[in-house]
Design a protein around this motif. Sequence first.
Motif, PDB file in Angstrom:
ATOM      1  N   ARG A  63      14.220  -7.390  -1.606  1.00  0.00           N
ATOM      2  CA  ARG A  63      13.279  -7.508  -0.496  1.00  0.00           C
ATOM      3  C   ARG A  63      13.343  -6.250   0.367  1.00  0.00           C
ATOM      4  NH1 ARG A  63      16.390 -11.451  -0.284  1.00  0.00           N
ATOM      5  NH2 ARG A  63      17.064 -11.171   1.876  1.00  0.00           N
ATOM      6  N   LEU A  64      12.179  -5.698   0.644  1.00  0.00           N
ATOM      7  CA  LEU A  64      12.068  -4.515   1.487  1.00  0.00           C
ATOM      8  C   LEU A  64      11.130  -4.813   2.651  1.00  0.00           C
ATOM      9  CD1 LEU A  64      11.479  -1.888  -1.327  1.00  0.00           C
ATOM     10  CD2 LEU A  64      13.560  -2.102   0.019  1.00  0.00           C
ATOM     11  N   ASP A  65      11.588  -4.558   3.871  1.00  0.00           N
ATOM     12  CA  ASP A  65      10.685  -4.569   5.015  1.00  0.00           C
ATOM     13  C   ASP A  65      10.028  -3.199   5.042  1.00  0.00           C
ATOM     14  OD1 ASP A  65      11.442  -7.124   5.785  1.00  0.00           O
ATOM     15  OD2 ASP A  65      13.070  -6.380   7.060  1.00  0.00           O
ATOM     16  N   CYS A  66       8.698  -3.174   5.198  1.00  0.00           N
ATOM     17  CA  CYS A  66       8.040  -1.878   5.055  1.00  0.00           C
ATOM     18  C   CYS A  66       6.928  -1.666   6.077  1.00  0.00           C
ATOM     19  CB  CYS A  66       7.487  -1.722   3.636  1.00  0.00           C
ATOM     20  SG  CYS A  66       6.224  -2.920   3.209  1.00  0.00           S
ATOM     21  N   THR A  67       6.605  -0.390   6.210  1.00  0.00           N
ATOM     22  CA  THR A  67       5.427   0.019   6.951  1.00  0.00           C
ATOM     23  C   THR A  67       4.612   0.914   6.029  1.00  0.00           C
ATOM     24  OG1 THR A  67       6.533   1.967   7.883  1.00  0.00           O
ATOM     25  CG2 THR A  67       6.562  -0.052   9.209  1.00  0.00           C
ATOM     26  N   LEU A  68       3.315   0.798   6.143  1.00  0.00           N
ATOM     27  CA  LEU A  68       2.399   1.610   5.357  1.00  0.00           C
ATOM     28  C   LEU A  68       1.461   2.296   6.322  1.00  0.00           C
ATOM     29  CD1 LEU A  68       1.184   2.407   2.538  1.00  0.00           C
ATOM     30  CD2 LEU A  68      -0.348   0.440   2.832  1.00  0.00           C
ATOM     31  N   ALA A  69       1.400   3.609   6.247  1.00  0.00           N
ATOM     32  CA  ALA A  69       0.479   4.384   7.070  1.00  0.00           C
ATOM     33  C   ALA A  69      -0.614   4.931   6.157  1.00  0.00           C
ATOM     34  CB  ALA A  69       1.209   5.524   7.762  1.00  0.00           C
ATOM     35  N   VAL A  70      -1.871   4.689   6.514  1.00  0.00           N
ATOM     36  CA  VAL A  70      -3.023   5.189   5.758  1.00  0.00           C
ATOM     37  C   VAL A  70      -3.817   6.075   6.706  1.00  0.00           C
ATOM     38  CG1 VAL A  70      -5.109   4.602   4.470  1.00  0.00           C
ATOM     39  CG2 VAL A  70      -3.090   3.107   4.342  1.00  0.00           C
ATOM     40  N   LYS A  71      -3.953   7.347   6.293  1.00  0.00           N
ATOM     41  CA  LYS A  71      -4.657   8.308   7.137  1.00  0.00           C
ATOM     42  C   LYS A  71      -5.784   8.954   6.349  1.00  0.00           C
ATOM     43  CE  LYS A  71      -0.695   9.308   9.992  1.00  0.00           C
ATOM     44  NZ  LYS A  71       0.103  10.304  10.663  1.00  0.00           N
ATOM     45  N   ALA A  72      -6.929   9.061   7.003  1.00  0.00           N
ATOM     46  CA  ALA A  72      -8.102   9.751   6.453  1.00  0.00           C
ATOM     47  C   ALA A  72      -8.768  10.464   7.620  1.00  0.00           C
ATOM     48  CB  ALA A  72      -9.040   8.744   5.798  1.00  0.00           C
ATOM     49  N   PRO A  73      -9.742  11.308   7.329  1.00  0.00           N
ATOM     50  CA  PRO A  73     -10.372  12.046   8.431  1.00  0.00           C
ATOM     51  C   PRO A  73     -10.890  11.174   9.572  1.00  0.00           C
ATOM     52  CG  PRO A  73     -11.043  12.964   6.328  1.00  0.00           C
ATOM     53  CD  PRO A  73     -10.238  11.737   6.030  1.00  0.00           C
ATOM     54  N   VAL A  74     -11.350   9.956   9.270  1.00  0.00           N
ATOM     55  CA  VAL A  74     -11.926   9.125  10.330  1.00  0.00           C
ATOM     56  C   VAL A  74     -11.107   7.876  10.648  1.00  0.00           C
ATOM     57  CG1 VAL A  74     -14.287   9.907   9.939  1.00  0.00           C
ATOM     58  CG2 VAL A  74     -13.397   7.941   8.666  1.00  0.00           C
ATOM     59  N   LEU A  75      -9.907   7.746  10.051  1.00  0.00           N
ATOM     60  CA  LEU A  75      -9.118   6.555  10.361  1.00  0.00           C
ATOM     61  C   LEU A  75      -7.636   6.840  10.273  1.00  0.00           C
ATOM     62  CD1 LEU A  75      -7.815   4.861   7.673  1.00  0.00           C
ATOM     63  CD2 LEU A  75     -10.230   4.700   7.187  1.00  0.00           C
ATOM     64  N   ASP A  76      -6.910   5.996  10.982  1.00  0.00           N
ATOM     65  CA  ASP A  76      -5.445   6.048  10.974  1.00  0.00           C
ATOM     66  C   ASP A  76      -4.976   4.602  11.147  1.00  0.00           C
ATOM     67  OD1 ASP A  76      -2.776   6.535  11.222  1.00  0.00           O
ATOM     68  OD2 ASP A  76      -2.920   7.798  12.998  1.00  0.00           O
ATOM     69  N   LYS A  77      -4.604   3.969  10.039  1.00  0.00           N
ATOM     70  CA  LYS A  77      -4.226   2.559  10.070  1.00  0.00           C
ATOM     71  C   LYS A  77      -2.771   2.392   9.656  1.00  0.00           C
ATOM     72  CE  LYS A  77      -8.174   0.991  11.306  1.00  0.00           C
ATOM     73  NZ  LYS A  77      -8.328   0.423  12.652  1.00  0.00           N
ATOM     74  N   ARG A  78      -2.133   1.405  10.266  1.00  0.00           N
ATOM     75  CA  ARG A  78      -0.743   1.083   9.945  1.00  0.00           C
ATOM     76  C   ARG A  78      -0.641  -0.406   9.609  1.00  0.00           C
ATOM     77  NH1 ARG A  78       2.047   5.450  10.597  1.00  0.00           N
ATOM     78  NH2 ARG A  78       1.461   6.957  12.167  1.00  0.00           N
ATOM     79  N   TYR A  79       0.204  -0.672   8.649  1.00  0.00           N
ATOM     80  CA  TYR A  79       0.433  -2.036   8.193  1.00  0.00           C
ATOM     81  C   TYR A  79       1.936  -2.278   8.174  1.00  0.00           C
ATOM     82  CZ  TYR A  79      -4.305  -1.302   6.496  1.00  0.00           C
ATOM     83  OH  TYR A  79      -5.640  -0.994   6.415  1.00  0.00           O
ATOM     84  N   ARG A  80       2.320  -3.502   8.460  1.00  0.00           N
ATOM     85  CA  ARG A  80       3.719  -3.911   8.374  1.00  0.00           C
ATOM     86  C   ARG A  80       3.802  -5.081   7.403  1.00  0.00           C
ATOM     87  NH1 ARG A  80       7.319  -1.910  11.508  1.00  0.00           N
ATOM     88  NH2 ARG A  80       6.824  -0.841  13.413  1.00  0.00           N
ATOM     89  N   GLY A  81       4.935  -5.171   6.737  1.00  0.00           N
ATOM     90  CA  GLY A  81       5.059  -6.296   5.831  1.00  0.00           C
ATOM     91  C   GLY A  81       6.314  -6.257   5.004  1.00  0.00           C
ATOM     92  N   THR A  82       6.236  -6.951   3.874  1.00  0.00           N
ATOM     93  CA  THR A  82       7.381  -7.108   2.995  1.00  0.00           C
ATOM     94  C   THR A  82       6.957  -6.886   1.553  1.00  0.00           C
ATOM     95  OG1 THR A  82       8.270  -8.775   4.486  1.00  0.00           O
ATOM     96  CG2 THR A  82       9.195  -8.722   2.279  1.00  0.00           C
ATOM     97  N   LEU A  83       7.811  -6.197   0.819  1.00  0.00           N
ATOM     98  CA  LEU A  83       7.666  -6.088  -0.634  1.00  0.00           C
ATOM     99  C   LEU A  83       8.779  -6.907  -1.256  1.00  0.00           C
ATOM    100  CD1 LEU A  83       7.114  -2.282  -1.364  1.00  0.00           C
ATOM    101  CD2 LEU A  83       5.405  -4.072  -1.206  1.00  0.00           C
TER     102      LEU A  83
END
Length: 188
Positions: A81-101
């Motif tokens: 089990r991994l607690d994780c964060t995912l950052a997705v960046k593009a020219p018009v967006l910057d989104k972050r997600y939290r969760g578990t793998l």
Amino acid sequence: MEDDDRIAFDQFGHNFVRQVVTADRVAATIAAVVGERIEVGPIAAGPADAAKATLRGQLAGVDVESHGAADDALRFSALVRLDCTLAVKAPVLDKRYRGTLTIPLLLHVRTATPVRLVIDVEPPSAQDIGVELEAKDRSGRLIQILGNIDGEVRTRAAAEVARRVEAPEARRHREIDILAMVDDVWRP
């Protein structure tokens, strides 16, 4: 030494493997290979690879269950089990997600020549990996669905697990030279 504590060599070997190879030791080996923290990326993501994604994870736990012996090997299943964060960046967006793998592993521990224990690991497929990510807002959730972010994370995680299983560092943990250990402590 009393004669009643003697056992046959083959029984000694059987007892040795059963006493040494435990679920706790297998879990500790997996944790050592995974490490406390992992990072994957930045990787190209989304339509036309317009975005960059970075996954950071922290080991939350390793659960191992023994499934007995079959075909001259001890069998174990593990759930990492991994607690994780995912950052997705593009020219018009910057989104972050939290969760578990959650990453399931099947392991077979076998004996090998001259006197070694070898842990064989079956890397999971992308479909086997559990992904639970939460966006902070609706637009993030929409991007998660339309961009198939969960599927991308599964695919990348499966590839990363397969790579790590075969890495030299993992091989050092998966191939245990018992004879070398005995030589280290038993010097005339």
